[in-house]
Design an enzyme around this catalytic site. Structure first.
Site: not given
Ligand code: THU
Length: 163
Positions: A66, A77
């Site tokens: 993030e 992913e």
């Molecule tokens: N997130 C993922 O890494 N993969 C997903 O399939 C769903 C969401 C992450 C994005 C963000 O850093 C956090 O999860 C919350 O949305």
């Protein structure tokens, strides 16, 4: 007036626990669960891990990363797909396990990949002409197995639509 009704559906497998999986699938799920610890998710506290087996026998991991400027962050992913793109260009992916650790509250409901990642997974599948098998889970409990990621994105927008 003629109306054609169509239906979209797909099959998936549901397992109660990692113990019910084949040794390779169990390894993928267990490593995806471990990879959640590599996430940098101080804003959402939702740590996602992904772990893939490629046709050439390599295993690679990814996690969400993030940023204080929220849209800059990348999902696990797509972080993993980007690594594969650099390290093993155009190598098909046999399976990808994805898991999460939600520090906001505990749930073991299998992860549902976000729409942007579904789009990215589907493009990778089409590009190398091989489906990606998805193994979706939380840190414990149930695992959903879907034979091809594009099942999760019906009516998707593809490169062919640009022609
Ligand atoms: N997130 C993922 O890494 N993969 C997903 O399939 C769903 C969401 C992450 C994005 C963000 O850093 C956090 O999860 C919350 O949305």
């Amino acid at each position: 007036m003629a109306v054609n009704k169509s239906k979209y559906s797909f099959d998936f497998e549901e397992y109660d626990s990692i113990e019910d999986l084949s040794p390779t699938d169990a390894l993928l799920v267990s490593e995806a669960r471990k990879a959640t610890s590599l996430a940098y998710a101080p804003y959402s506290n939702f740590k996602v891990g992904a772990y893939a087996l490629l046709n050439n026998g390599s295993y690679l991991k990814g996690s969400n990363q993030e940023n204080a400027s929220y849209p800059v962050g990348i999902c696990a992913e797509r972080a993993l797909l980007a690594s594969i793109g650099q390290l093993f260009p155009n190598e098909p992916i046999v399976s990808m396990a994805i898991s999460y650790d939600n520090l906001n509250g505990k749930s073991n409901k299998p992860l549902s990949p976000c729409g942007m990642c579904r789009q990215a997974l589907q493009e990778y599948e089409s590009r190398v002409n091989q489906p990606i098998r998805l193994l979706l889970s939380g840190l414990e409990g149930k695992i959903f197995i879907i034979e091809q990621s594009n099942s999760l994105l019906p009516f998707s927008f593809k490169g062919d639509d640009l022609k």
